[in-house]
Design a protein around this motif. Sequence first.
Motif, PDB file in Angstrom:
ATOM      1  N   ALA A   1       0.764  -1.230  -0.302  1.00 25.12           N
ATOM      2  CA  ALA A   1      -0.046   0.084   0.002  1.00 25.12           C
ATOM      3  C   ALA A   1       0.844   1.363   0.243  1.00 25.12           C
ATOM      4  O   ALA A   1       0.605   2.303  -0.854  1.00 25.12           O
ATOM      5  N   ALA A   2       1.787   1.031   0.868  1.00 22.12           N
ATOM      6  CA  ALA A   2       2.873   2.276   0.751  1.00 22.12           C
ATOM      7  C   ALA A   2       3.555   2.580  -0.594  1.00 22.12           C
ATOM      8  O   ALA A   2       3.601   3.869  -0.992  1.00 22.12           O
ATOM      9  N   ALA A   3       3.885   1.532  -1.402  1.00 24.89           N
ATOM     10  CA  ALA A   3       4.509   1.698  -2.526  1.00 24.89           C
ATOM     11  C   ALA A   3       3.563   1.787  -3.648  1.00 24.89           C
ATOM     12  O   ALA A   3       4.002   2.742  -4.528  1.00 24.89           O
ATOM     13  N   ALA A   4       2.424   1.481  -3.536  1.00 20.82           N
ATOM     14  CA  ALA A   4       1.506   1.466  -4.832  1.00 20.82           C
ATOM     15  C   ALA A   4       0.331   2.599  -4.479  1.00 20.82           C
ATOM     16  O   ALA A   4      -0.212   3.094  -5.488  1.00 20.82           O
ATOM     17  N   GLY A   5       0.236   3.022  -3.288  1.00 19.51           N
ATOM     18  CA  GLY A   5      -0.987   4.087  -3.115  1.00 19.51           C
ATOM     19  C   GLY A   5      -2.208   3.395  -3.304  1.00 19.51           C
ATOM     20  O   GLY A   5      -3.202   4.125  -3.526  1.00 19.51           O
ATOM     21  N   LYS A   6      -2.467   2.155  -3.072  1.00 24.27           N
ATOM     22  CA  LYS A   6      -3.711   1.327  -3.109  1.00 24.27           C
ATOM     23  C   LYS A   6      -3.445   0.086  -2.395  1.00 24.27           C
ATOM     24  O   LYS A   6      -2.354  -0.362  -2.191  1.00 24.27           O
ATOM     25  N   PRO A   7      -4.834  -0.490  -2.011  1.00 25.42           N
ATOM     26  CA  PRO A   7      -4.624  -1.600  -0.957  1.00 25.42           C
ATOM     27  C   PRO A   7      -4.295  -2.775  -1.801  1.00 25.42           C
ATOM     28  O   PRO A   7      -4.572  -2.695  -2.836  1.00 25.42           O
TER      29      PRO A   7
ATOM     30  N   ARG B   1      -6.812  -4.582  -3.931  1.00 20.74           N
ATOM     31  CA  ARG B   1      -7.249  -4.055  -5.491  1.00 20.74           C
ATOM     32  C   ARG B   1      -5.776  -4.285  -6.310  1.00 20.74           C
ATOM     33  O   ARG B   1      -5.842  -4.766  -7.501  1.00 20.74           O
ATOM     34  N   GLY B   2      -4.644  -4.156  -5.769  1.00 20.33           N
ATOM     35  CA  GLY B   2      -3.390  -4.389  -6.655  1.00 20.33           C
ATOM     36  C   GLY B   2      -3.383  -6.012  -7.033  1.00 20.33           C
ATOM     37  O   GLY B   2      -2.880  -6.106  -8.189  1.00 20.33           O
ATOM     38  N   ARG B   3      -3.811  -6.843  -6.331  1.00 26.42           N
ATOM     39  CA  ARG B   3      -3.601  -8.111  -6.827  1.00 26.42           C
ATOM     40  C   ARG B   3      -4.607  -8.507  -8.075  1.00 26.42           C
ATOM     41  O   ARG B   3      -4.297  -9.362  -8.847  1.00 26.42           O
ATOM     42  N   GLU B   4      -5.551  -7.802  -8.311  1.00 22.41           N
ATOM     43  CA  GLU B   4      -6.471  -7.814  -9.144  1.00 22.41           C
ATOM     44  C   GLU B   4      -5.686  -7.242 -10.719  1.00 22.41           C
ATOM     45  O   GLU B   4      -6.276  -7.815 -11.745  1.00 22.41           O
ATOM     46  N   GLN B   5      -4.764  -6.702 -10.516  1.00 24.88           N
ATOM     47  CA  GLN B   5      -3.967  -6.094 -11.472  1.00 24.88           C
ATOM     48  C   GLN B   5      -2.555  -6.455 -11.355  1.00 24.88           C
ATOM     49  O   GLN B   5      -1.491  -5.793 -11.652  1.00 24.88           O
TER      50      GLN B   5
END
Length: 232
Positions: free
Chosen positions: A164-170, A173-177
Amino acid sequence: MIKADDEASLRIELDEYVITDEIGKRLETFLDAYNNYDTANGVWISGFFGSGKSHLLKMLALLMENREVDGTRAFDIFEEKLTDQPMLLGALRKAVSVPSKSILFNIDQKADVISKTDVDALLSVFQKVFDEACGYYGKLPHIAQFERDLDDRGQLAAFKDAYAAAAGKPWERGREQAALERKNIATAFASVTGGDPADAADILGQYRADTRVSIEDFANKVKAWIDKQAPK
């Protein structure tokens, strides 16, 4: 129509469920096997379309788990229905005394990410549902395995925070992309494992190549999960 995995109106369903003489007899048979476990570990509920199979299964799942619904335990609701059937009530009380967890699902509804002609289609559905019940990403088994391995090491929560700190999103959500998030995933993974981000550049690709779904692997994962639970 009652769907086994429909969570809406559970209290109404519990309150209004009628234990007919026939259902009472079948419940006695089921509870006798459940309370005197030997080697059998499967129950088949059969009946004509619309005969109430899913409804009975749903009630059993809520009862065995003794789910609290709107502030009342499922067993307490059924206890009032069985005041004139002390033997059945006693068998139900004994069954409920053993903690259990129920996972209800409709196979067709959960088969959205697999081909139904695949010889492993049924196994894939079970794997998906189990992964989701554990809190992992059920749609892609290699990502679920990645999460499971981090969890086993006590690093999953830290990984989610780092991601979350690196991507700015949880992470959810990130694992879906995941294909577009390789850099952030590598950064977070290296952060919690103490490695080099360059070495983790394709960590999920490695998991995809190595992850296999088999009956034996699935059984081992379920057993490992059970072994982690509290006694009884």
